[in-house]
Design a protein around this motif. Sequence first.
Motif, PDB file in Angstrom:
ATOM      1  N   LEU A  61     -17.742 -14.083  -0.570  1.00  0.00           N
ATOM      2  CA  LEU A  61     -17.893 -15.300  -1.357  1.00  0.00           C
ATOM      3  C   LEU A  61     -16.571 -16.031  -1.539  1.00  0.00           C
ATOM      4  O   LEU A  61     -16.529 -17.268  -1.466  1.00  0.00           O
ATOM      5  CB  LEU A  61     -18.507 -14.955  -2.720  1.00  0.00           C
ATOM      6  CG  LEU A  61     -18.809 -16.142  -3.642  1.00  0.00           C
ATOM      7  CD1 LEU A  61     -19.749 -17.135  -2.975  1.00  0.00           C
ATOM      8  CD2 LEU A  61     -19.396 -15.654  -4.958  1.00  0.00           C
ATOM      9  N   ARG A  65     -16.010 -19.780  -0.394  1.00  0.00           N
ATOM     10  CA  ARG A  65     -15.643 -20.811  -1.371  1.00  0.00           C
ATOM     11  C   ARG A  65     -14.420 -21.600  -0.885  1.00  0.00           C
ATOM     12  O   ARG A  65     -14.379 -22.832  -0.994  1.00  0.00           O
ATOM     13  CB  ARG A  65     -15.345 -20.168  -2.724  1.00  0.00           C
ATOM     14  CG  ARG A  65     -14.915 -21.163  -3.794  1.00  0.00           C
ATOM     15  CD  ARG A  65     -14.600 -20.492  -5.117  1.00  0.00           C
ATOM     16  NE  ARG A  65     -15.790 -19.980  -5.774  1.00  0.00           N
ATOM     17  CZ  ARG A  65     -16.113 -18.690  -5.867  1.00  0.00           C
ATOM     18  NH1 ARG A  65     -15.306 -17.769  -5.310  1.00  0.00           N
ATOM     19  NH2 ARG A  65     -17.207 -18.311  -6.485  1.00  0.00           N
ATOM     20  N   ALA A  87     -27.540 -13.274  -7.011  1.00  0.00           N
ATOM     21  CA  ALA A  87     -26.694 -14.133  -7.851  1.00  0.00           C
ATOM     22  C   ALA A  87     -25.553 -14.754  -7.048  1.00  0.00           C
ATOM     23  O   ALA A  87     -25.343 -15.976  -7.087  1.00  0.00           O
ATOM     24  CB  ALA A  87     -26.146 -13.335  -9.028  1.00  0.00           C
ATOM     25  N   ARG A  88     -24.813 -13.926  -6.323  1.00  0.00           N
ATOM     26  CA  ARG A  88     -23.700 -14.464  -5.535  1.00  0.00           C
ATOM     27  C   ARG A  88     -24.197 -15.339  -4.391  1.00  0.00           C
ATOM     28  O   ARG A  88     -23.568 -16.354  -4.042  1.00  0.00           O
ATOM     29  CB  ARG A  88     -22.833 -13.322  -4.999  1.00  0.00           C
ATOM     30  CG  ARG A  88     -21.855 -12.751  -6.010  1.00  0.00           C
ATOM     31  CD  ARG A  88     -21.106 -11.544  -5.482  1.00  0.00           C
ATOM     32  NE  ARG A  88     -21.934 -10.338  -5.525  1.00  0.00           N
ATOM     33  CZ  ARG A  88     -21.568  -9.157  -5.016  1.00  0.00           C
ATOM     34  NH1 ARG A  88     -20.393  -9.035  -4.401  1.00  0.00           N
ATOM     35  NH2 ARG A  88     -22.362  -8.113  -5.125  1.00  0.00           N
ATOM     36  N   GLN A  91     -24.719 -18.736  -5.733  1.00  0.00           N
ATOM     37  CA  GLN A  91     -23.470 -19.486  -5.844  1.00  0.00           C
ATOM     38  C   GLN A  91     -23.052 -20.029  -4.478  1.00  0.00           C
ATOM     39  O   GLN A  91     -22.616 -21.181  -4.359  1.00  0.00           O
ATOM     40  CB  GLN A  91     -22.366 -18.585  -6.397  1.00  0.00           C
ATOM     41  CG  GLN A  91     -22.586 -18.113  -7.828  1.00  0.00           C
ATOM     42  CD  GLN A  91     -21.472 -17.181  -8.286  1.00  0.00           C
ATOM     43  OE1 GLN A  91     -20.293 -17.460  -8.093  1.00  0.00           O
ATOM     44  NE2 GLN A  91     -21.847 -16.058  -8.872  1.00  0.00           N
ATOM     45  N   ALA A  92     -23.191 -19.192  -3.445  1.00  0.00           N
ATOM     46  CA  ALA A  92     -22.829 -19.623  -2.096  1.00  0.00           C
ATOM     47  C   ALA A  92     -23.713 -20.775  -1.634  1.00  0.00           C
ATOM     48  O   ALA A  92     -23.240 -21.711  -0.984  1.00  0.00           O
ATOM     49  CB  ALA A  92     -22.945 -18.445  -1.128  1.00  0.00           C
ATOM     50  N   GLU A  93     -24.994 -20.732  -1.983  1.00  0.00           N
ATOM     51  CA  GLU A  93     -25.915 -21.808  -1.612  1.00  0.00           C
ATOM     52  C   GLU A  93     -25.477 -23.126  -2.248  1.00  0.00           C
ATOM     53  O   GLU A  93     -25.515 -24.181  -1.603  1.00  0.00           O
ATOM     54  CB  GLU A  93     -27.337 -21.431  -2.048  1.00  0.00           C
ATOM     55  CG  GLU A  93     -28.422 -22.377  -1.553  1.00  0.00           C
ATOM     56  CD  GLU A  93     -28.644 -23.554  -2.469  1.00  0.00           C
ATOM     57  OE1 GLU A  93     -29.011 -24.641  -1.967  1.00  0.00           O
ATOM     58  OE2 GLU A  93     -28.427 -23.407  -3.688  1.00  0.00           O
ATOM     59  N   SER A  94     -25.056 -23.078  -3.506  1.00  0.00           N
ATOM     60  CA  SER A  94     -24.581 -24.286  -4.184  1.00  0.00           C
ATOM     61  C   SER A  94     -23.319 -24.825  -3.519  1.00  0.00           C
ATOM     62  O   SER A  94     -23.162 -26.044  -3.345  1.00  0.00           O
ATOM     63  CB  SER A  94     -24.312 -23.985  -5.659  1.00  0.00           C
ATOM     64  OG  SER A  94     -25.496 -23.616  -6.334  1.00  0.00           O
ATOM     65  N   LEU A  95     -22.411 -23.927  -3.148  1.00  0.00           N
ATOM     66  CA  LEU A  95     -21.162 -24.344  -2.508  1.00  0.00           C
ATOM     67  C   LEU A  95     -21.430 -25.008  -1.158  1.00  0.00           C
ATOM     68  O   LEU A  95     -20.863 -26.056  -0.844  1.00  0.00           O
ATOM     69  CB  LEU A  95     -20.239 -23.137  -2.320  1.00  0.00           C
ATOM     70  CG  LEU A  95     -19.646 -22.536  -3.596  1.00  0.00           C
ATOM     71  CD1 LEU A  95     -19.006 -21.178  -3.301  1.00  0.00           C
ATOM     72  CD2 LEU A  95     -18.605 -23.467  -4.198  1.00  0.00           C
ATOM     73  N   THR A 172     -23.874 -18.399 -17.288  1.00  0.00           N
ATOM     74  CA  THR A 172     -23.431 -19.223 -16.161  1.00  0.00           C
ATOM     75  C   THR A 172     -23.789 -18.624 -14.812  1.00  0.00           C
ATOM     76  O   THR A 172     -23.525 -19.223 -13.770  1.00  0.00           O
ATOM     77  CB  THR A 172     -21.904 -19.424 -16.213  1.00  0.00           C
ATOM     78  OG1 THR A 172     -21.248 -18.132 -16.109  1.00  0.00           O
ATOM     79  CG2 THR A 172     -21.485 -20.084 -17.516  1.00  0.00           C
ATOM     80  N   ASN A 173     -24.383 -17.417 -14.826  1.00  0.00           N
ATOM     81  CA  ASN A 173     -24.738 -16.718 -13.590  1.00  0.00           C
ATOM     82  C   ASN A 173     -23.521 -16.526 -12.695  1.00  0.00           C
ATOM     83  O   ASN A 173     -23.578 -16.700 -11.474  1.00  0.00           O
ATOM     84  CB  ASN A 173     -25.830 -17.465 -12.825  1.00  0.00           C
ATOM     85  CG  ASN A 173     -26.522 -16.563 -11.810  1.00  0.00           C
ATOM     86  OD1 ASN A 173     -26.562 -15.340 -11.964  1.00  0.00           O
ATOM     87  ND2 ASN A 173     -27.044 -17.146 -10.743  1.00  0.00           N
ATOM     88  N   SER A 174     -22.392 -16.200 -13.320  1.00  0.00           N
ATOM     89  CA  SER A 174     -21.157 -15.917 -12.595  1.00  0.00           C
ATOM     90  C   SER A 174     -20.453 -14.786 -13.332  1.00  0.00           C
ATOM     91  O   SER A 174     -20.829 -14.421 -14.440  1.00  0.00           O
ATOM     92  CB  SER A 174     -20.259 -17.154 -12.533  1.00  0.00           C
ATOM     93  OG  SER A 174     -19.865 -17.539 -13.838  1.00  0.00           O
TER      94      SER A 174
END
Length: 203
Positions: A61, A65, A87-88, A91-95, A172-174
């Motif tokens: 990740l 990022r 979860a991670r 985050q990668a999908e959003s990035l 925040t799911n982080s």
Amino acid sequence: MNVTIATDSPEEAAAPRRPTGLDAHAVQEWLTSPEGPRLLDVRSPAEFTTAHIPGSYNVPLDLLREHRTELRTHLGDEVVLVCRSGARAGQAESLLGATGLDNVHVLTGGVTAWEAAGGPLTRGTETWELERQVRLVAGSIVLAGVLASTVAPWAKWISAGVGAGLTGAALTNSCAMGMLLSRLPYNRRNEPDLGAVLRTLAA
């Protein structure tokens, strides 16, 4: 007067857009098709070595990022992102989505759900999963803070700080602690560099 209305080709009509989140069975079925997706595993290199889905690529990740723009040019095919629980990968999908990619999906439930669904895994040297490491470190700090507070009352705020951090991580799911732990040498064994990842994706 004849009016021609543009319609999708038979191929497009037969292949509707897949949702962002896909369960393990859906991904397994998709992988058997000639147009199967690429699997990008965004866990730490050590977690990937411990167990990963055959044929998946390790793109941690942090690396994704930092270099998502370079990676974008090598991800023309459909992509399914994988981590331990999802979860991670989310985050990668959003990035990647922020770079304009719209062909990115997430394996819901991650490797845990994949294994529960009977999916095959390639196994290597055993390493604790990052979430387990977070539980160990966070629990140890809380316990130490409580014990120390019997002598120095101010130490209770150490435990409170960890509790606040875990609450924020859930909201925040982080997880800042997880990101810090992922940078330890223990978790960075066999870490791929950007050049190696791009060459692999290009091949």
